[in-house]
Design a protein around this motif. Structure first.
Motif, PDB file in Angstrom:
ATOM      1  N   ALA A  21       5.585  -0.454  66.738  1.00  0.00           N
ATOM      2  CA  ALA A  21       5.310  -1.606  67.533  1.00  0.00           C
ATOM      3  C   ALA A  21       3.811  -1.519  68.451  1.00  0.00           C
ATOM      4  O   ALA A  21       3.192  -2.305  68.758  1.00  0.00           O
ATOM      5  CB  ALA A  21       6.600  -2.263  68.209  1.00  0.00           C
ATOM      6  N   ALA A  22       4.090  -0.415  69.200  1.00  0.00           N
ATOM      7  CA  ALA A  22       2.755  -0.074  70.162  1.00  0.00           C
ATOM      8  C   ALA A  22       1.604  -0.148  69.382  1.00  0.00           C
ATOM      9  O   ALA A  22       0.445  -0.583  69.894  1.00  0.00           O
ATOM     10  CB  ALA A  22       3.183   1.190  70.800  1.00  0.00           C
ATOM     11  N   GLN A  25       0.903  -3.576  68.352  1.00  0.00           N
ATOM     12  CA  GLN A  25       0.294  -4.595  69.639  1.00  0.00           C
ATOM     13  C   GLN A  25      -1.106  -4.382  70.177  1.00  0.00           C
ATOM     14  O   GLN A  25      -1.547  -5.035  70.925  1.00  0.00           O
ATOM     15  CB  GLN A  25       1.371  -4.364  70.577  1.00  0.00           C
ATOM     16  CG  GLN A  25       2.674  -4.914  70.572  1.00  0.00           C
ATOM     17  CD  GLN A  25       3.653  -4.703  71.651  1.00  0.00           C
ATOM     18  OE1 GLN A  25       3.728  -3.581  72.174  1.00  0.00           O
ATOM     19  NE2 GLN A  25       4.795  -5.540  71.622  1.00  0.00           N
ATOM     20  N   THR A  30      -3.153  -7.374  64.426  1.00  0.00           N
ATOM     21  CA  THR A  30      -1.691  -7.192  63.999  1.00  0.00           C
ATOM     22  C   THR A  30      -0.738  -7.277  65.334  1.00  0.00           C
ATOM     23  O   THR A  30       0.489  -7.266  65.017  1.00  0.00           O
ATOM     24  CB  THR A  30      -1.891  -5.616  63.630  1.00  0.00           C
ATOM     25  OG1 THR A  30      -1.966  -4.793  64.803  1.00  0.00           O
ATOM     26  CG2 THR A  30      -2.528  -5.401  62.342  1.00  0.00           C
ATOM     27  N   LYS A  31      -1.094  -7.695  66.412  1.00  0.00           N
ATOM     28  CA  LYS A  31      -0.307  -8.053  67.520  1.00  0.00           C
ATOM     29  C   LYS A  31       1.047  -9.026  67.365  1.00  0.00           C
ATOM     30  O   LYS A  31       2.125  -8.318  67.629  1.00  0.00           O
ATOM     31  CB  LYS A  31      -1.203  -8.408  68.630  1.00  0.00           C
ATOM     32  CG  LYS A  31      -0.419  -8.504  70.075  1.00  0.00           C
ATOM     33  CD  LYS A  31      -1.122  -8.902  71.041  1.00  0.00           C
ATOM     34  CE  LYS A  31      -0.420  -8.836  72.402  1.00  0.00           C
ATOM     35  NZ  LYS A  31      -1.337  -9.279  73.728  1.00  0.00           N
ATOM     36  N   ALA A  32       0.768  -9.779  66.586  1.00  0.00           N
ATOM     37  CA  ALA A  32       2.001 -10.715  66.203  1.00  0.00           C
ATOM     38  C   ALA A  32       3.159 -10.273  65.606  1.00  0.00           C
ATOM     39  O   ALA A  32       4.346 -10.450  65.454  1.00  0.00           O
ATOM     40  CB  ALA A  32       1.377 -12.060  65.529  1.00  0.00           C
ATOM     41  N   ALA A  34       4.235  -7.374  65.829  1.00  0.00           N
ATOM     42  CA  ALA A  34       4.949  -6.315  66.652  1.00  0.00           C
ATOM     43  C   ALA A  34       6.434  -6.926  67.101  1.00  0.00           C
ATOM     44  O   ALA A  34       7.371  -6.445  67.322  1.00  0.00           O
ATOM     45  CB  ALA A  34       4.464  -5.878  67.842  1.00  0.00           C
ATOM     46  N   ALA A  35       6.325  -8.343  67.400  1.00  0.00           N
ATOM     47  CA  ALA A  35       7.475  -8.975  68.162  1.00  0.00           C
ATOM     48  C   ALA A  35       8.912  -9.152  67.278  1.00  0.00           C
ATOM     49  O   ALA A  35       9.868  -8.699  67.861  1.00  0.00           O
ATOM     50  CB  ALA A  35       7.292 -10.446  68.312  1.00  0.00           C
ATOM     51  N   ASP A  38      10.541  -5.742  67.695  1.00  0.00           N
ATOM     52  CA  ASP A  38      10.903  -5.260  68.920  1.00  0.00           C
ATOM     53  C   ASP A  38      12.160  -6.040  69.159  1.00  0.00           C
ATOM     54  O   ASP A  38      13.058  -5.552  69.836  1.00  0.00           O
ATOM     55  CB  ASP A  38       9.818  -5.906  70.238  1.00  0.00           C
ATOM     56  CG  ASP A  38       8.749  -4.688  70.283  1.00  0.00           C
ATOM     57  OD1 ASP A  38       9.128  -3.541  70.060  1.00  0.00           O
ATOM     58  OD2 ASP A  38       7.720  -5.254  71.135  1.00  0.00           O
ATOM     59  N   THR A 185       7.747  -5.979  58.028  1.00  0.00           N
ATOM     60  CA  THR A 185       6.609  -5.752  58.688  1.00  0.00           C
ATOM     61  C   THR A 185       5.250  -5.023  58.028  1.00  0.00           C
ATOM     62  O   THR A 185       4.525  -5.523  57.970  1.00  0.00           O
ATOM     63  CB  THR A 185       7.050  -5.297  60.189  1.00  0.00           C
ATOM     64  OG1 THR A 185       7.968  -6.013  60.734  1.00  0.00           O
ATOM     65  CG2 THR A 185       5.671  -5.247  60.715  1.00  0.00           C
TER      66      THR A 185
END
Length: 216
Positions: A21-22, A25, A30-32, A34-35, A38, A185
């Motif tokens: 996830a890090a 993020q 690709t940030k979206a 990770a949620a 998490d 993911t």
């Protein structure tokens, strides 16, 4: 991408989740993604906390069961000593009351398995209630109460054991749910950046951090 197994420890999976996830993020593209990873990790952690609580409860109920067992042994022992005194028993010779109530001796009751001991104590209590000697009949109430407490403690311990079993099943299920999100993911990332680039995000580190040893 290596698909993790639900047989791996929660700690290993949560570290892998945080690691992946890090990386997701860190990039705006690709940030979206990770949620969801998490969120599922947090559910997995909550299930693990619940398992630890269930295991702690089992240990506590085991202690209460053992305490009830000791109290039951004490109630039976007190009765046994009064029976011996009433009989005027000397040495290893058993008198008539001991033959009636403790044919197998004191350990004939106290060394029974915990569930069987409570039953034997109730039989003994029923016999004691009919004794003409008030000092002997008086043991009926404490022995009955100790048998009830022992039964209750055994039941509570069995419930705690079942609670651990249920909690472990929930941990296993939570790990599986997290793995499915992990795979999903990865699939979404492949669509977004291509398989070769996606593999870099999901590369499993050879070593994940371990807690340092506690100084003695």
């Amino acid at each position: 991408m290596r698909v993790p197994s639900p047989k791996e420890s929660t700690e290993r999976l949560r570290q892998l989740s945080i690691y992946t996830a890090a990386q997701l993020q860190a990039d705006a593209e690709t940030k979206a993604l990770a949620a969801p990873l998490d969120e599922e990790r947090k559910r997995m952690e909550q299930a693990d906390v619940a398992l630890s609580a269930a295991e702690d409860s089992q240990v506590a109920q085991m202690a209460l069961r053992d305490n009830a067992d000791r109290n039951a042994d004490g109630a039976v022992r007190d009765c046994y000593l009064d029976v011996r005194q009433a009989d005027g028993s000397a040495g290893g010779k058993a008198g008539p009351k001991q033959q009636a109530y403790f044919r197998g001796g004191l350990t004939g009751i106290t060394l029974l398995s915990v569930p069987r001991q409570a039953g034997a104590m109730r039989v003994l209590a029923g016999q004691l209630a009919k004794d003409s000697d008030p000092a002997i009949a008086a043991h009926e109430a404490p022995i009955s109460a100790a048998a009830d407490a022992l039964d209750a403690a055994v039941d509570a311990y069995e419930v705690a054991i079942q609670g651990v079993s249920v909690a472990y099943g929930q941990v296993f299920a939570a790990r599986g749910d997290w793995i499915r999100v992990y795979e999903k993911t990865y699939g979404e990332l492949v669509v977004l950046v291509g398989k070769r680039a996606a593999e870099k995000y999901f590369k499993v580190p050879k070593r994940l951090p371990k807690a340092p040893p506690v100084a003695g």
